[in-house]
Design an enzyme around this catalytic site. Structure first.
Site, mmCIF file in Angstrom:
data_model
loop_
_atom_site.group_PDB
_atom_site.id
_atom_site.type_symbol
_atom_site.label_atom_id
_atom_site.label_comp_id
_atom_site.label_asym_id
_atom_site.label_seq_id
_atom_site.Cartn_x
_atom_site.Cartn_y
_atom_site.Cartn_z
ATOM 1 N N CYS A 17 -3.384 -8.010 13.765
ATOM 2 C CA CYS A 17 -2.287 -7.121 14.145
ATOM 3 C C CYS A 17 -2.624 -6.370 15.431
ATOM 4 O O CYS A 17 -2.802 -6.989 16.457
ATOM 5 C CB CYS A 17 -1.945 -6.187 12.983
ATOM 6 S SG CYS A 17 -0.267 -5.539 13.078
ATOM 7 N N GLU B 283 -6.826 -8.927 5.546
ATOM 8 C CA GLU B 283 -7.464 -7.884 4.727
ATOM 9 C C GLU B 283 -6.511 -7.327 3.665
ATOM 10 O O GLU B 283 -6.934 -6.595 2.780
ATOM 11 C CB GLU B 283 -8.006 -6.755 5.629
ATOM 12 C CG GLU B 283 -6.982 -5.751 6.161
ATOM 13 C CD GLU B 283 -6.136 -6.274 7.321
ATOM 14 O OE1 GLU B 283 -6.262 -7.466 7.669
ATOM 15 O OE2 GLU B 283 -5.342 -5.481 7.857
ATOM 16 N N HIS C 222 -2.161 -10.055 8.248
ATOM 17 C CA HIS C 222 -3.242 -9.189 7.766
ATOM 18 C C HIS C 222 -4.071 -9.863 6.673
ATOM 19 O O HIS C 222 -3.767 -9.703 5.485
ATOM 20 C CB HIS C 222 -2.651 -7.897 7.195
ATOM 21 C CG HIS C 222 -2.102 -6.965 8.233
ATOM 22 N ND1 HIS C 222 -2.877 -6.039 8.895
ATOM 23 C CD2 HIS C 222 -0.856 -6.832 8.732
ATOM 24 C CE1 HIS C 222 -2.137 -5.365 9.756
ATOM 25 N NE2 HIS C 222 -0.897 -5.827 9.678
#
Lengths: 86, 228
Positions: free
Chosen positions: B86, B203, B201
């Site tokens: 991002c 994560e 993302h």
């Protein structure tokens, strides 16, 4: 446009940063739509850029160009024009 | 293996990244503030998402010129693994570690949803263990990837396209591209393959309670580097 300082013994540079013409300007397209909604039907395209004013101890076009290349503009997507304000 | 999770003023995915790496992947990690002038002792770098420097001037512009990023550029040149998600992707592009740039989404909207990615190459540690079709969240307003046509051709020739947006069955159609990125590109590699930037993302996709675990295959890149 209002001057950013009233003192007269500083130099000023003005930098106009615009998106390359080949790239779609999403923000400009939105603004164009809004203008058309307001009745400005003659508007066909809007492109939005940035105006950066810098106060300097002294004006040097070469130095300001370096500022543009190192930070103020991204050559991948933008073009810039430098002007000294006198 | 110890991963540096960078922190800039305005980062907001740093804690997610730290949590995913340490709790879900068992990877040692530590936060590194942007003013640091060294990343000695770290074996990998995660550049997290957020709104570094308030997205002022251009997304990632100021962060890419920070002290710590100058070290990351050196680290990457030596082959160190660097992952940017991002805003991290935007920062890596602004730093010149990756080709291209990210612009305001074509449809002018912030998009926050799950998307599907097709893994386009296996040559990098970041894509070697990724699923063929990755389900992963995105959340961005400025994720439209652009690059000059000549550069795009060169990137394709060198297998630098890591991920493309596709639909659930792996095909690219008009609806599968969430931001108007050229060629539906979601993530790109540098030439050497040790630096990955992507808008999604990983994560946020490391345990099923979060909606999916496909981020693990990407984050595994940190472990693969050590296993080499």
């Amino acid at each position: 446009m209002a001057r950013i300082s009233q003192t007269i013994d500083v130099a000023r540079a003005q930098i106009l940063v615009t998106l390359k013409p080949s790239l779609l300007d999403s923000a400009g397209r939105t603004v164009a739509g809004s203008l058309q909604n307001l009745g400005f039907t003659e508007v066909s395209e809007v492109r939005v850029g940035k105006l950066i004013e810098i106060e300097l101890a002294e004006y040097s076009e070469a130095r300001v160009k370096e500022m543009c290349e190192k930070l103020l503009a991204n050559p991948v997507i933008e073009r810039f024009e430098i002007k000294e304000i006198v | 293996m110890k991963v540096a999770v960078l922190r800039f003023p305005g980062s907001n995915c740093d804690q997610d990244a730290f949590f995913a790496l340490t709790a879900d992947m068992g990877i040692d990690a530590a936060y590194v503030w942007h003013e640091e002038t060294s990343i000695k002792g770290f074996d990998g770098v995660f550049v997290p998402g957020g709104f570094s420097y308030g997205d002022y001037l251009r997304c990632g512009a100021m962060a890419s010129r920070s002290n710590v990023m100058q070290e990351v550029v050196r680290f990457a040149a030596e082959g160190g693994p660097v992952l940017g998600a991002c805003n991290g992707f935007q920062i890596l592009c602004e730093a010149g570690l990756l080709p291209g740039a990210l612009l305001l989404n074509e449809q002018q909207k912030f998009v926050c949803c799950d998307v599907f990615l097709k893994t386009e190459t296996r040559r990098s540690v970041w894509t070697a263990e990724a699923a063929d079709i990755v389900r992963i969240p995105i959340a961005h307003g400025e994720g439209r990837y652009v690059v000059e046509p000549d550069d795009l051709k060169r990137m394709e020739d060198r297998a630098q396209i890591a991920f493309r947006y596709v639909n659930a069955s792996g095909a690219s159609d008009e609806d599968s591209n969430p931001n108007g990125s050229v060629d539906g590109i979601a993530g790109v590699l540098n030439e050497a393959g040790n630096v990955l930037g992507l808008m999604p993302h990983p994560e946020r996709a490391t345990r099923s309670i979060l909606g999916g675990t496909d981020g693990i295959g990407i984050l595994k890149g940190f472990q693969l580097v050590m296993a080499k």
